[in-house]
Design a protein around this motif. Sequence first.
Motif, PDB file in Angstrom:
ATOM      1  N   ASN A   1      44.917  58.894   6.992  1.00  0.00           N
ATOM      2  CA  ASN A   1      45.510  57.786   7.721  1.00  0.00           C
ATOM      3  C   ASN A   1      44.835  57.643   9.081  1.00  0.00           C
ATOM      4  O   ASN A   1      44.220  58.584   9.589  1.00  0.00           O
ATOM      5  N   HIS A   2      44.993  56.473   9.693  1.00  0.00           N
ATOM      6  CA  HIS A   2      44.125  56.072  10.791  1.00  0.00           C
ATOM      7  C   HIS A   2      44.716  56.277  12.173  1.00  0.00           C
ATOM      8  O   HIS A   2      44.050  56.015  13.182  1.00  0.00           O
TER       9      HIS A   2
ATOM     10  N   TRP B   1      43.398  52.900   5.182  1.00  0.00           N
ATOM     11  CA  TRP B   1      43.230  51.684   5.969  1.00  0.00           C
ATOM     12  C   TRP B   1      41.893  51.052   5.589  1.00  0.00           C
ATOM     13  O   TRP B   1      41.051  51.681   4.962  1.00  0.00           O
TER      14      TRP B   1
ATOM     15  N   GLU C   1      41.561  44.825   9.626  1.00  0.00           N
ATOM     16  CA  GLU C   1      43.004  44.777   9.414  1.00  0.00           C
ATOM     17  C   GLU C   1      43.381  44.299   8.013  1.00  0.00           C
ATOM     18  O   GLU C   1      44.454  43.731   7.802  1.00  0.00           O
TER      19      GLU C   1
ATOM     20  N   PRO D   1      50.491  50.096   2.103  1.00  0.00           N
ATOM     21  CA  PRO D   1      50.096  50.022   3.520  1.00  0.00           C
ATOM     22  C   PRO D   1      51.290  49.773   4.446  1.00  0.00           C
ATOM     23  O   PRO D   1      52.239  49.056   4.099  1.00  0.00           O
TER      24      PRO D   1
ATOM     25  N   ASN E   1      52.056  49.503   9.095  1.00  0.00           N
ATOM     26  CA  ASN E   1      51.387  49.247  10.366  1.00  0.00           C
ATOM     27  C   ASN E   1      51.465  50.460  11.286  1.00  0.00           C
ATOM     28  O   ASN E   1      52.322  51.334  11.129  1.00  0.00           O
TER      29      ASN E   1
ATOM     30  N   HIS F   1      48.262  47.423   8.781  1.00  0.00           N
ATOM     31  CA  HIS F   1      47.792  48.213   7.638  1.00  0.00           C
ATOM     32  C   HIS F   1      46.996  49.461   8.062  1.00  0.00           C
ATOM     33  O   HIS F   1      46.165  49.944   7.312  1.00  0.00           O
ATOM     34  N   GLY F   2      47.273  49.994   9.246  1.00  0.00           N
ATOM     35  CA  GLY F   2      46.537  51.166   9.709  1.00  0.00           C
ATOM     36  C   GLY F   2      47.002  52.475   9.099  1.00  0.00           C
ATOM     37  O   GLY F   2      46.335  53.502   9.242  1.00  0.00           O
ATOM     38  N   ASN F   3      48.148  52.459   8.446  1.00  0.00           N
ATOM     39  CA  ASN F   3      48.706  53.647   7.800  1.00  0.00           C
ATOM     40  C   ASN F   3      48.977  53.306   6.337  1.00  0.00           C
ATOM     41  O   ASN F   3      49.190  52.148   5.983  1.00  0.00           O
ATOM     42  N   SER F   4      48.966  54.324   5.507  1.00  0.00           N
ATOM     43  CA  SER F   4      49.391  54.135   4.117  1.00  0.00           C
ATOM     44  C   SER F   4      50.394  55.205   3.739  1.00  0.00           C
ATOM     45  O   SER F   4      50.245  56.374   4.119  1.00  0.00           O
TER      46      SER F   4
END
Length: 280
Positions: free
Chosen positions: A107-108, A129, A133, A151, A153, A164-167
Amino acid sequence: MVRRSVSLLICLLFACSGLVPHRAAAQGAAPPAKPEMTESCPGLVAQNRPPFIPASLRLAALKDGEVRINYIGHSTFLLESPRLVRIATDYNDYVKPPLLPDIVTMNHAHTTHYTDHPDPGIKYVLRGWADEEKPARIDLQYKDVRVRNVPTNIRTWDGGTERHGNSIFVFEVANLCIAHLGHLHHTLTQQQLNEIGRVDVVLVPVDGNFTLDLDGMVEVLHALKAPLMIPMHYFSAFTLDRFLQRVRQEWEVEIAEVPSTVLSKTSLPAKPKVLVLPGH
């Protein structure tokens, strides 16, 4: 080394101040809230890397219908399937399993949740990610394991939201669905809950500060309705105890003696329970 020291100092200042950042906006929701610190505590995390292969990773082969969950530290777990597929969650440069995994997820939010330099021997590197975006879309079948993502945020440095920076990664193995919430910053929409589907085990960040606040995380756990909840991302005994005091109002809590557990469909608790695997 300088960057790590600065990150550690900032993190300790945040922890001592008791500041709790607001939640990130859910996908498609209202404007974003204030950001959190975008570097975690790699100095503290790195001190807890296992110097040898724990006994829990040298156990006999699993039976059909069983999965082994090993807590490596921070938000990294090593999942093992009956066909010896090994999956490391939130794979990074600071906390690594002592065995080379077949699949890693990332994850980001911070560098303690991803790496740009994964071991070349890893078969599948799954980043939660995408660029510009766009949501990452992952659905991987490998031997007796399926890995898919939903995804969410994350907050940014400037008080905005990285969409969508996290899943949330969902692992389907041994007739179980295991959801790893990653660095979750907001409660879940009904659409996200529908995409996640039925969950048997949820691996949940419980720091209540850098990720979602405790009330919000408890709301997420109620929405997921998983029979078994395993805390992660808690940094210290104090942070873990704060979470446990909160959830004892809702569920039974069990403290394990070793950082590993073997689960099957038939061994899941009849009533929802929180299982603490040692480590942080």
